[in-house]
Design a protein around this motif. Structure first.
Motif, short mmCIF file in Angstrom:
data_model
loop_
_atom_site.label_atom_id
_atom_site.label_comp_id
_atom_site.label_asym_id
_atom_site.label_seq_id
_atom_site.Cartn_x
_atom_site.Cartn_y
_atom_site.Cartn_z
N GLU A 370 -6.56 11.78 -19.23
CA GLU A 370 -5.21 12.32 -19.38
C GLU A 370 -4.91 13.33 -18.28
N GLY A 371 -3.76 13.17 -17.63
CA GLY A 371 -3.34 14.08 -16.58
C GLY A 371 -3.87 13.75 -15.20
N ALA A 372 -4.69 12.70 -15.09
CA ALA A 372 -5.26 12.34 -13.79
C ALA A 372 -4.81 10.96 -13.36
N GLY A 373 -3.72 10.47 -13.92
CA GLY A 373 -3.26 9.12 -13.62
C GLY A 373 -2.73 8.93 -12.20
N ASN A 374 -2.57 10.04 -11.48
CA ASN A 374 -2.09 9.94 -10.10
C ASN A 374 -3.24 10.02 -9.10
N LEU A 375 -4.49 9.93 -9.59
CA LEU A 375 -5.67 10.01 -8.72
C LEU A 375 -6.39 8.67 -8.70
N VAL A 376 -6.78 8.24 -7.52
CA VAL A 376 -7.51 6.98 -7.37
C VAL A 376 -8.96 7.20 -7.78
N ASP A 377 -9.51 6.27 -8.54
CA ASP A 377 -10.91 6.31 -8.96
C ASP A 377 -11.71 5.38 -8.05
N ALA A 378 -12.56 5.96 -7.20
CA ALA A 378 -13.30 5.17 -6.22
C ALA A 378 -14.22 4.15 -6.88
N THR A 379 -14.80 4.50 -8.03
CA THR A 379 -15.70 3.55 -8.69
C THR A 379 -14.93 2.34 -9.21
N ARG A 380 -13.71 2.53 -9.63
CA ARG A 380 -12.91 1.41 -10.10
C ARG A 380 -12.43 0.55 -8.93
N VAL A 437 -24.93 -3.49 -9.86
CA VAL A 437 -24.72 -2.13 -9.35
C VAL A 437 -23.26 -1.72 -9.52
N SER A 438 -22.35 -2.66 -9.27
CA SER A 438 -20.92 -2.36 -9.43
C SER A 438 -20.58 -2.01 -10.87
N HIS A 439 -21.11 -2.79 -11.82
CA HIS A 439 -20.87 -2.50 -13.24
C HIS A 439 -21.49 -1.17 -13.63
N ALA A 440 -22.71 -0.91 -13.13
CA ALA A 440 -23.40 0.34 -13.48
C ALA A 440 -22.62 1.55 -12.97
N ALA A 441 -22.08 1.45 -11.75
CA ALA A 441 -21.31 2.56 -11.20
C ALA A 441 -20.06 2.83 -12.03
N LEU A 442 -19.40 1.76 -12.46
CA LEU A 442 -18.19 1.92 -13.26
C LEU A 442 -18.50 2.59 -14.60
N LEU A 443 -19.54 2.13 -15.28
CA LEU A 443 -19.88 2.68 -16.59
C LEU A 443 -20.40 4.11 -16.47
N THR A 444 -21.16 4.39 -15.40
CA THR A 444 -21.64 5.75 -15.19
C THR A 444 -20.49 6.71 -14.98
#
Length: 463
Positions: A370-380, A437-444
């Motif tokens: 919440e409140g961070a919807g304008n930030l890109v998530d590098a893991t995603r 590794v991609s899935h692990a990074a996302l879940l972490t």
């Protein structure tokens, strides 16, 4: 704005003007969430008039249209996608028709391959000594590195194709042009003549493309029928487009579509052989050679264990993600705040929308707190990129495998009493490791976001 995205109560961390600051939450009613022309969301609340002269004039609200002629919204619009079951049903019918066409087409190409081998054997011997008017065309490949050269009798000479290929091409063209015979022969002729016979190979490119399109339309039809949006199947309980559900849908379409088309081609090539073999094996006992051959005859290709691992990751990740975010699996669960119209209990720290209409593709690459919807998530972003690369890569493997099915493969299947496609295209450990590794990074990252967020929904992480 609403508290932590909860549209059922105002945000008490802010100080509203009087007399709103003295009214209990029970006396305040939520009227809806509206999107402004600049994209900003507004939560609008109403209250009952105060007694006597304590209240002011009726508020003319440019957001909701209250007090404006006709109630027309002046600066915002509230677009709500509604379920469209009629369109969804029509798309489902189209999907089913395309699915049947793809299945029958793949089967028809398989039947044409079998008929071509039978016609080819009139002038060529694929096993044993050739008879009168026949040439030797044993399709058994050599051992060792000479495998890449192909069977000895099928190798080109002096820059010209071997006589075996020439005779098989003649047999295939005869099948494609044949107008005699029963319905099955005519259907097989149509199946290979539509894409055009080019040399001695057959192709499954069009049936595979139709099969994948049919499965994709199946998901789209469900989206329109339930949420009124084509991307409805990947919208989660928070009315956001889910990256983990999207990758599950993509892998399901590619693997199931390929498995269907390859299996039905095998059925067209060897279905009659398998039926006769199974019947003969039943008459000779459980331990006979025929029974072992029948048990090793797979009409539908087996899925390599690496691809089972891919399906396992794709299927488990959406549920593990929900366990991390919405249960006490990682840490003490935050106080739940149910989203409007949702049966799921969504923690306060997670962003949510009030309806499927507010879901966007960008939800899959921005932070979900919440409140961070304008930030890109590098893991995603890396997960979306990695999934896209691997899905496209495996789709290319599938299309390459069916683009030109060499006659040596169908002839060898007839000799060895095996299917043409015994396995789906395999992948190596690197493919699986990259996806893991991609899935692990996302879940972490999800675990980190939860642990670094206070129960009130405010992030404590800096930098």
């Amino acid at each position: 704005m609403a508290a932590g995205g909860d549209t059922k109560r105002p945000n008490r961390s802010t100080k509203p003007p009087p007399p709103w600051d003295t009214i209990s939450e029970a006396g305040i009613q939520h009227q809806g969430r509206f999107r402004g022309l600049g994209g900003r969301l507004f939560d609008v609340f109403s209250r009952a008039p105060l007694m006597g002269n304590a209240d002011g004039p009726v508020f003319i609200n440019a957001v909701t249209g209250t007090g404006v002629d006709g109630g027309r919204l002046a600066i915002v619009q509230q677009g709500q996608a509604e379920a469209n079951p009629k369109l969804g049903f029509r798309l489902f019918i189209v999907s089913a028709v395309l699915f049947v066409i793809a299945a029958l087409w793949a089967y028809g190409v398989g039947v044409a391959s079998r008929l071509a081998v039978e016609e080819f054997q009139q002038t060529a011997a694929i096993k044993g000594m050739p008879g009168p008017g026949q040439i030797a065309c044993d399709p058994t490949p050599p051992e060792g590195l000479d495998f890449v050269l192909g069977p000895s009798n099928w190798r080109p000479a002096n820059g010209r194709p071997s006589e075996c290929y020439v005779r098989f091409r003649d047999a295939l063209e005869k099948v494609a042009k044949g107008s005699n015979g029963g319905f099955l022969e005519r259907f097989a002729s149509w199946s290979v003549s539509v894409p055009g016979v080019n040399g001695w190979s057959v192709t499954l490119v069009l049936p595979l493309a139709l099969g994948l399109l049919a499965l994709a339309l199946l998901f789209v039809s469900a989206g329109y029928g339930i949420t009124g949006r084509p991307m409805g199947p990947i919208i989660d309980s928070r009315y956001r487009m889910s990256l983990t559900i999207a990758q599950l849908v993509l892998w399901s379409i590619i693997i199931l579509g390929g498995w269907l088309v390859l299996g039905l081609y095998n059925f067209g090539v060897g279905g009659l052989v398998y039926g006769a073999l199974d019947q003969a094996a039943a008459a000779t006992g459980a331990n006979s050679v025929l029974r072992k051959l029948a048990e090793a005859f797979y009409l539908f290709p087996s899925i390599p264990r690496e691809m089972w691992a891919v399906l396992g990751l794709a299927g488990a990740t959406p549920f593990v993600s929900r366990l991390i975010s919405q249960t006490g699996l990682v840490s003490s669960p935050t106080p739940p705040a149910p989203a409007s119209g949702s049966a799921d209990q969504v923690p306060d720290y997670l962003d949510r929308n009030s309806s499927p209409s507010e879901a966007h593709l960008t939800d899959m690459v921005v932070k979900e707190t919440e409140g961070a919807g304008n930030l890109v998530d590098a893991t995603r972003v890396q997960h979306a990129a990695m999934t896209g690369i691997l899905v496209v890569g495996y789709a290319m493997l599938l299309f390459d495998a069916v683009s030109a099915i060499d006659p040596t493969r169908t002839a060898l299947a007839a000799v060895a009493m095996k299917s043409v496609f015994t396995n789906m295209p395999p992948v190596d450990g690197t493919f699986l490791a990259l996806l893991g590794v991609s899935h692990a990074a996302l879940l972490t990252a999800k675990v980190y976001d939860k642990k670094m967020t206070e129960p009130t929904g405010r992030s404590t992480a800096a930098g």
